[in-house]
Every structure is written in structure tokens, then in C-alpha cells.
Design an enzyme around this catalytic site. Structure first.
Site, PDB file in Angstrom:
ATOM      1  N   SER A  73       1.439  -5.640  -7.190  1.00 14.10           N
ATOM      2  CA  SER A  73       2.523  -6.339  -7.890  1.00 14.10           C
ATOM      3  C   SER A  73       2.095  -7.581  -8.656  1.00 14.10           C
ATOM      4  O   SER A  73       2.897  -8.125  -9.419  1.00 14.10           O
ATOM      5  CB  SER A  73       3.613  -6.724  -6.896  1.00 14.10           C
ATOM      6  OG  SER A  73       4.438  -5.623  -6.680  1.00 14.10           O
ATOM      7  N   LYS A  76       2.685  -7.426 -12.223  1.00 13.30           N
ATOM      8  CA  LYS A  76       4.012  -7.638 -12.818  1.00 13.30           C
ATOM      9  C   LYS A  76       4.053  -8.947 -13.615  1.00 13.30           C
ATOM     10  O   LYS A  76       4.711  -9.033 -14.653  1.00 13.30           O
ATOM     11  CB  LYS A  76       5.083  -7.680 -11.714  1.00 13.30           C
ATOM     12  CG  LYS A  76       5.263  -6.340 -10.995  1.00 13.30           C
ATOM     13  CD  LYS A  76       6.143  -6.478  -9.759  1.00 13.30           C
ATOM     14  CE  LYS A  76       6.358  -5.124  -9.095  1.00 13.30           C
ATOM     15  NZ  LYS A  76       6.992  -5.216  -7.771  1.00 13.30           N
ATOM     16  N   TYR A 249       8.142 -12.122  -3.204  1.00  7.34           N
ATOM     17  CA  TYR A 249       9.091 -11.236  -2.512  1.00  7.34           C
ATOM     18  C   TYR A 249      10.201 -12.074  -1.869  1.00  7.34           C
ATOM     19  O   TYR A 249      10.647 -13.061  -2.450  1.00  7.34           O
ATOM     20  CB  TYR A 249       8.381 -10.375  -1.463  1.00  7.34           C
ATOM     21  CG  TYR A 249       7.240  -9.551  -1.997  1.00  7.34           C
ATOM     22  CD1 TYR A 249       7.458  -8.593  -2.980  1.00  7.34           C
ATOM     23  CD2 TYR A 249       5.957  -9.721  -1.520  1.00  7.34           C
ATOM     24  CE1 TYR A 249       6.413  -7.819  -3.457  1.00  7.34           C
ATOM     25  CE2 TYR A 249       4.910  -8.950  -1.994  1.00  7.34           C
ATOM     26  CZ  TYR A 249       5.143  -8.001  -2.973  1.00  7.34           C
ATOM     27  OH  TYR A 249       4.112  -7.244  -3.444  1.00  7.34           O
ATOM     28  N   VAL A 267       1.104  -5.956  -2.549  1.00 10.63           N
ATOM     29  CA  VAL A 267       0.924  -5.349  -1.226  1.00 10.63           C
ATOM     30  C   VAL A 267      -0.511  -4.892  -0.974  1.00 10.63           C
ATOM     31  O   VAL A 267      -0.844  -4.495   0.134  1.00 10.63           O
ATOM     32  CB  VAL A 267       1.890  -4.168  -0.973  1.00 10.63           C
ATOM     33  CG1 VAL A 267       3.330  -4.631  -0.924  1.00 10.63           C
ATOM     34  CG2 VAL A 267       1.693  -3.064  -1.992  1.00 10.63           C
TER      35      VAL A 267
HETATM   36  N1  GLU Z   1       2.766  -0.033  -6.343  1.00  9.06           N
HETATM   37  C1  GLU Z   1       3.645  -0.747  -5.523  1.00  9.06           C
HETATM   38  C2  GLU Z   1       5.058  -0.227  -5.588  1.00  9.06           C
HETATM   39  O1  GLU Z   1       5.723  -0.271  -6.531  1.00  9.06           O
HETATM   40  C3  GLU Z   1       3.596  -2.211  -5.799  1.00  9.06           C
HETATM   41  C4  GLU Z   1       4.240  -2.873  -4.697  1.00  9.06           C
HETATM   42  C5  GLU Z   1       3.868  -4.301  -4.534  1.00  9.06           C
HETATM   43  O2  GLU Z   1       2.719  -4.721  -4.618  1.00  9.06           O
HETATM   44  O3  GLU Z   1       4.824  -5.006  -4.264  1.00  9.06           O
HETATM   45  O4  GLU Z   1       5.616   0.250  -4.707  1.00  9.06           O
END
Ligand code: GLU
Length: 329
Positions: A73, A76, A249, A267
Site C-alpha cells: 500500500s 498508493k 490504516y 502489509v
Molecule cells: N495488495 C494489497 C491489497 O490490496 C495491499 C494491501 C495493503 O498493503 O494494505 O489487498
């Protein structure tokens, strides 16, 4: 002492503090590996690293800072910055900037707008991936990989195993993508948006890369190691704002309160933090808490923030005396 002596004294002071933090946090073995996709559960839980890159191009690090893991993430934040740069404020018509108070992968949109709450939750990030795909076409992945690589100062690559694992098991993200289509937050082709999202999450980085990427943000978009401009300055301001309020988060509030830095975690176990105009910080340890944040990563950042006076409201925009004392050499 002449300037060289002062620089080497400061450098060794920083390394000393870093080692102390590292040694104390290493004892913390709490948390669990992410297992929602099989590949992530296969990593070595003991790997742990901290790296700091300064706007002047100095690097300080301790632990396994070259070990690679998937960016997840943290991508993002980078993609949001790129989207703002390419598409301007129109992006805000598709994705909001409000904390959601929901899980990162919640199937929930802002009821007033039927748009994702922010670009740091999956719904928002998939929408951003859709906007990027629609703007860049089939070159989109290569384009973002090139930007990520320039931010890290080296050529990054895809972890094919994690990507395939994401593709095979990403049913919830697919469901989110199709709901976004139904509310017209994103346009077809939704499968391409999802593919870009799975790919962006599966890019391999090291702790050192995260520190340099963070420093590229803190240095107004110019990578302080390579000297190359990577991101547009105005997009960075808005990206850091969203990272500050939504980047960690469900503990974004706690993080803003206790650490006080814009940051994004993934994650995979990485965290990228930014001290505006001064430092980029990367940590990696794959043992996660219930919110999906690295346990050692959080503890490391908390201690770094306390020791070096990094909290945004401890310092002015030019940095606290402590930051200048340590890092300005
Ligand atoms: N590839 C993960 C998902 O979308 C990323 C999650 C993350 O790092 O929060 O589920």
C-alpha cells in the site's frame, strides 16, 4: 573542530542513536505475518531494518536495509502524487480526502458522493489506478514503475510471485473495482485498473529504497541522491496531507498524535515516513499488528520521532533545533 570533524561527529551521533533504537526494538517479536495472500506468509519474520536519507543526500541505516519486500500500500501514496500531477484537482472528483474510519479494504464509499473516502484505502487506490490507466493506456505500469524507480534512485522490479498471488486471490479488490464501476467512480476497463493496482502493490523495494523515496518527497520532488526531479512539488504537498491523515490504516489518528509525520505503511511490512523538507525514513519488519502496520516499524518511528524531535508539531517548517543539530551537516 573543522567542518569535516563536525560532520563525522554528527554522523556518528546519528548512527549511535539509530543502533540503540534498533537494538531495543529488535526484542519486540509481537505481531504476525500477513497471510491474506499466500506469498506474504512466506517471508522471514526476523528481518528488520531502519534507514534515513537526508535532503542533503546522506544515508544512515541499521539492520537488513537491503532485503527486499513488496511495497504494497505504500504504492498508493506514490500513485496519488503521480495522478495529481497528471490530472490536477480533477482527481478529487473521483476520490475524496477524508479519513474513512473503516478498514483499508472496506467495501464502503462516502454516502454523500458515492466516491471512495480517500486514495489510501483500497477503493480509492483502485480508482486512482483506473484514472492512471485511462490517461496512460497500456504504458501505465511501465510509467509508474519508472517514476517509482527514479524516486528510489535505482531500477525497481516486479515480484512476479506476489503479483500472481494477488491476481489469484484478489476477489475482494475485484468486488470493490466492480462496485466502483457501478457507482461510476471509475470507468471501464476495470480489469486494467485492477491489474495496475495488483502490479503496483507487487513492486519490490528495500528499506533503503523507502528512505530515498521518502527523501524525494521531503526534498520537494527531487531525489537528493541522484539530483533528478521526480515529482511535481505541488502534488507532493497534497499527497503528504493525505498521508498525514489517512496513511496508517486505522491507526492514522494515533500515528499523527504520537509520531506526527506523514507516512504510509503496507502489509508487506514497510513504512515510509517523511519529515518535510528534511528527511525520508524507511522501516521494514513484516510482523504486523491488527491494523496491518508493522509492529517494529511503529515502535521504531515512535522512538525516532522522540529522539530526534521529528513530530510535525514539535518543529517548525524549518525543523526543530534537534533535527538541525543532528542532521544539518
Ligand atoms: N495488495 C494489497 C491489497 O490490496 C495491499 C494491501 C495493503 O498493503 O494494505 O489487498
Amino acid at each position: 573542530m573543522d567542518n569535516l570533524d563536525i560532520a563525522s561527529q554528527k554522523s556518528s551521533d546519528i548512527n549511535h542513536v539509530l543502533s540503540q533504537i534498533y537494538d531495543s526494538v529488535k526484542e519486540n517479536r509481537k505481531g504476525a505475518l500477513a497471510d491474506y495472500i499466500p506469498e506474504l506468509a512466506k517471508v522471514d519474520p526476523n528481518i528488520y531494518g531502519i534507514a534515513i536519507a537526508t535532503n542533503k543526500g546522506h544515508i544512515h541505516s541499521v539492520g537488513d536495509v537491503d532485503a527486499t519486500f513488496t511495497i504494497q500500500s505504500i504504492s498508493k501514496a506514490l500513485n496519488y502524487c503521480i495522478a495529481l500531477e497528471l490530472l490536477g484537482r480533477d482527481v478529487l472528483e473521483s476520490v475524496g480526502v477524508e479519513p474513512s474510519g473503516d478498514r483499508f479494504n472496506a467495501i464502503e464509499f462516502d454516502p454523500r458522493t458515492l466516491r471512495p473516502y480517500n486514495p489510501m484505502v483500497n477503493a480509492g487506490a483502485i480508482t486512482i489506478a483506473g484514472l492512471l490507466y485511462n490517461h496512460l493506456g497500456n504504458e501505465a505500469y511501465e510509467y509508474i514503475l519508472d517514476r517509482f524507480s527514479r524516486a528510489a534512485g535505482r531500477q525497481l522490479t516486479l515480484n512476479e510471485d506476489v503479483y500472481n498471488s494477488e491476481m489469484l486471490t484478489g476477489h475482494r479488490n475485484r468486488a470493490i473495482g466492480h462496485l466502483l464501476l457501478s457507482t461510476q467512480a471509475i470507468k471501464e476497463p476495470v480489469d486494467k485498473a485492477l491489474d495496475l493496482y495488483f502490479r503496483q502493490c507487487s513492486i519490490s523495494v528495500s528499506t533503503l529504497d523507502l528512505a530515498v523515496m521518502g527523501a524525494t518527497f521531503s526534498n520537494l520532488g527531487q531525489n537528493p541522491i541522484t539530483g533528478k526531479q521526480v515529482f511535481d512539488m505541488t502534488s507532493i504537498r497534497n499527497t503528504l496531507s493525505v498521508m498525514f491523515t489517512c496513511g496508517m490504516y486505522d491507526s492514522s489518528g494515533f500515528w499523527a498524535h504520537d509520531v506526527g509525520l506523514p507516512a504510509k505503511s503496507g502489509v508487506g511490512g514497510g513504512i515510509m515516513g517523511i519529515v518535510n523538507r528534511q528527511l525520508g525514513i524507511g522501516t521494514y519488519s513484516p510482523l504486523l499488528d491488527v491494523n496491518g502496520n508493522s509492529v517494529r516499524g511503529i515502535e521504531s518511528f515512535k522512538k525516532l520521532s522522540d529522539e530526534f524531535g521529528l513530530h510535525a508539531f514539535d518543529s517548525t517548517n524549518r525543523g526543530s533545533g534537534l533535527v538541525a543539530h543532528f542532521f544539518d551537516y
